[in-house]
Design an enzyme around this catalytic site. Sequence first.
Site, PDB file in Angstrom:
ATOM      1  N   HIS A 183       6.603   4.362  12.486  1.00 12.63           N
ATOM      2  CA  HIS A 183       6.557   4.362  11.021  1.00 12.63           C
ATOM      3  C   HIS A 183       7.599   5.371  10.530  1.00 12.63           C
ATOM      4  O   HIS A 183       7.347   6.569  10.532  1.00 12.63           O
ATOM      5  CB  HIS A 183       5.130   4.768  10.605  1.00 12.63           C
ATOM      6  CG  HIS A 183       4.881   4.780   9.134  1.00 12.63           C
ATOM      7  ND1 HIS A 183       4.130   3.819   8.501  1.00 12.63           N
ATOM      8  CD2 HIS A 183       5.258   5.643   8.170  1.00 12.63           C
ATOM      9  CE1 HIS A 183       4.047   4.089   7.202  1.00 12.63           C
ATOM     10  NE2 HIS A 183       4.729   5.198   6.975  1.00 12.63           N
TER      11      HIS A 183
ATOM     12  N   ARG B  29       0.835  -1.198   0.000  1.00 13.60           N
ATOM     13  CA  ARG B  29       0.000   0.000   0.000  1.00 13.60           C
ATOM     14  C   ARG B  29       0.875   1.254   0.000  1.00 13.60           C
ATOM     15  O   ARG B  29       1.008   1.928  -1.016  1.00 13.60           O
ATOM     16  CB  ARG B  29      -0.953   0.008   1.216  1.00 13.60           C
ATOM     17  CG  ARG B  29      -2.129   0.957   1.089  1.00 13.60           C
ATOM     18  CD  ARG B  29      -1.845   2.414   1.406  1.00 13.60           C
ATOM     19  NE  ARG B  29      -1.304   2.598   2.761  1.00 13.60           N
ATOM     20  CZ  ARG B  29      -0.848   3.754   3.205  1.00 13.60           C
ATOM     21  NH1 ARG B  29      -0.860   4.830   2.419  1.00 13.60           N
ATOM     22  NH2 ARG B  29      -0.345   3.866   4.428  1.00 13.60           N
ATOM     23  N   ASP B  30       1.531   1.533   1.082  1.00 15.39           N
ATOM     24  CA  ASP B  30       2.285   2.786   1.204  1.00 15.39           C
ATOM     25  C   ASP B  30       3.452   2.824   0.216  1.00 15.39           C
ATOM     26  O   ASP B  30       3.774   3.882  -0.343  1.00 15.39           O
ATOM     27  CB  ASP B  30       2.803   2.920   2.643  1.00 15.39           C
ATOM     28  CG  ASP B  30       3.116   4.361   3.026  1.00 15.39           C
ATOM     29  OD1 ASP B  30       2.679   5.276   2.308  1.00 15.39           O
ATOM     30  OD2 ASP B  30       3.808   4.573   4.040  1.00 15.39           O
TER      31      ASP B  30
ATOM     32  N   HIS C 256      10.515   6.971   7.855  1.00 11.80           N
ATOM     33  CA  HIS C 256      10.987   7.106   6.474  1.00 11.80           C
ATOM     34  C   HIS C 256      12.496   7.357   6.526  1.00 11.80           C
ATOM     35  O   HIS C 256      13.002   7.977   7.463  1.00 11.80           O
ATOM     36  CB  HIS C 256      10.258   8.250   5.771  1.00 11.80           C
ATOM     37  CG  HIS C 256       8.881   7.849   5.329  1.00 11.80           C
ATOM     38  ND1 HIS C 256       8.372   8.132   4.082  1.00 11.80           N
ATOM     39  CD2 HIS C 256       7.913   7.149   5.966  1.00 11.80           C
ATOM     40  CE1 HIS C 256       7.146   7.630   3.975  1.00 11.80           C
ATOM     41  NE2 HIS C 256       6.839   7.040   5.107  1.00 11.80           N
TER      42      HIS C 256
ATOM     43  N   CYS D  40       9.741   9.271  -1.815  1.00  8.93           N
ATOM     44  CA  CYS D  40       9.147  10.288  -0.955  1.00  8.93           C
ATOM     45  C   CYS D  40       8.546  11.369  -1.836  1.00  8.93           C
ATOM     46  O   CYS D  40       9.260  11.998  -2.619  1.00  8.93           O
ATOM     47  CB  CYS D  40      10.243  10.889  -0.061  1.00  8.93           C
ATOM     48  SG  CYS D  40       9.693  12.313   0.872  1.00  8.93           S
TER      49      CYS D  40
ATOM     50  N   ASN E 173       9.739   4.790   2.769  1.00 14.11           N
ATOM     51  CA  ASN E 173       9.670   4.026   4.013  1.00 14.11           C
ATOM     52  C   ASN E 173      10.980   3.299   4.316  1.00 14.11           C
ATOM     53  O   ASN E 173      11.677   2.870   3.406  1.00 14.11           O
ATOM     54  CB  ASN E 173       8.594   2.933   3.884  1.00 14.11           C
ATOM     55  CG  ASN E 173       7.202   3.492   3.804  1.00 14.11           C
ATOM     56  OD1 ASN E 173       6.671   3.702   2.721  1.00 14.11           O
ATOM     57  ND2 ASN E 173       6.587   3.748   4.945  1.00 14.11           N
TER      58      ASN E 173
END
Lengths: 301, 301
Positions: free
Chosen positions: B209, B14-15, B211, B242, B251
């Site tokens: 979470h 997803r992300d 990055h 990003c 991520n």
Amino acid sequence: MIPRKVRIIEVGPRDGLQNEKKLVPTLSKIEFIKDLHAAGLSEIELTSFVRADRIPQLNDSAEVFSAVSKIDGLDLNKCPVLVPNMRGFENAISAGVKRVALFTATSEKFNKNNINCTIDESLKKLSAVAKECSKQNISIRGYISTVFGCPYEGKKTSGDLERIIKTLLDLGVDEISLGDTIGVATPRDIEKILDNVLQYTPTKKIAMHFHDTYSRALANVYASLKYGIAAYDTSAGGMGGCPYAKGASGNLATEDLISLLTELDIEHGVNLDLIVKASAKVLDGLGSNSLSKVHQVVANG
Amino acid sequence: MIPRKVRIIEVGPRDGLQNEKKLVPTLSKIEFIKDLHAAGLSEIELTSFVRADRIPQLNDSAEVFSAVSKIDGLDLNKCPVLVPNMRGFENAISAGVKRVALFTATSEKFNKNNINCTIDESLKKLSAVAKECSKQNISIRGYISTVFGCPYEGKKTSGDLERIIKTLLDLGVDEISLGDTIGVATPRDIEKILDNVLQYTPTKKIAMHFHDTYSRALANVYASLKYGIAAYDTSAGGMGGCPYAKGASGNLATEDLISLLTELDIEHGVNLDLIVKASAKVLDGLGSNSLSKVHQVVANG
């Protein structure tokens, strides 16, 4: 506990370039060092006086040193030149070098493969050079490789770190750089080693030399900062790669360290944009890209 | 203090994919999720039920979900699907989703730009969905974005983190993922936020979470581990980039986290080689390379 100011020892022109296969022209090396100095770096490892057949990339060390020694404001007393033995030392002294870097490792196998001698033999050679340094008023930086792991012996290496450090201190080495040669250290390893090392070594005599092979270099920097360690070796652009892992990163990139220090409000005196420009120029010549994430963000931003 | 076991919440499908411009074929997405599950990941964010015109990459969410829900051994109760609003929730429920992820941010400007509402309005929407979840026995994961910095507001964001977290907890969210959306956090920021958050939130309800925009993700993981945080969101291959910094990492890569955890003797249950293979397949299709250093070492080794 975290230091308010950190010294960055730029090793790009030596440790960085040394591992690049494509030869960098002498003039580019000289310009690189000029650019790094202009970006605010005052401690730059300029080159290495080694046998030309061992490391062809650095076979122009006398020429590079002679040129950069004329850079306005560059203090040669702060800029080490690596020497592997007495012969290299003599060549360095002839060239006018004021500070040398000497090295050994905590791994018998690494020393055997790298400089074809045992740890004891390497300390003996190093001791002879150190005595000459003392006579000639040359300051010494010491490198200890494979402190956190060795490409041949793994994480637990055969040598006695405490004995090596104490020997170096006795020889008058003013700073000892603890190297994670293959980038396997975790912050927990840093804590374990520093808990021990700082019992017999003044904090201000320790520098950390991290490789970013597994993306852990900054985690290890932060762990070291918590112990008050205020000196870090880096390479502009993260140049150099890793001779023990194909496609892997080499030294911690100067850019990545600067960005973290700035965000932590730790003084470092280096201009990030100028470092990115300096390393981009050399990387362009090599036809490669920086593996530094901060470099990428700044260069594309 | 450091947990002996860590849960990895894989957000690549997803992300990760959401930020890739080139469309990934539906079958490749399904195979990706199968591969991730086969590599040992049990918590995978499968997709997002969003308006197709907003995120074209995820316009096949119903199809992907339907296919992967047949994967042998994949527990849908552990695999969240992102839903932005009541309509997305209804579509997700029709598809058979058992766990949803809801999101807001600590930045008014980010919420405005991202979902066109204020923080309060977003909490209201989220609350309506959460009430439906409770009725239908659907579990909820909550995301809070921009906790450590915002692309529009900078490091200090306008929202009240404590109020947002408490609202989410009251709504029955069983885990809250604190997002460093633009990767600017340092370990010191982690310490500051967790010192505060863990005063009113059970440690086991917090996930991190990160990055890796500035190479600090693993440093931030280690800082979080010291607080006992045992849940981390990652993306296989570090996919996604990003959207706020060209050329930048997205991520934290699953590979980088696994490698660190293994070295720290922290149990995670995931096979590194299989993750590298799974992400390499998708990256090949996208014609791009992984920005994960561990991925590079393993893939080239």
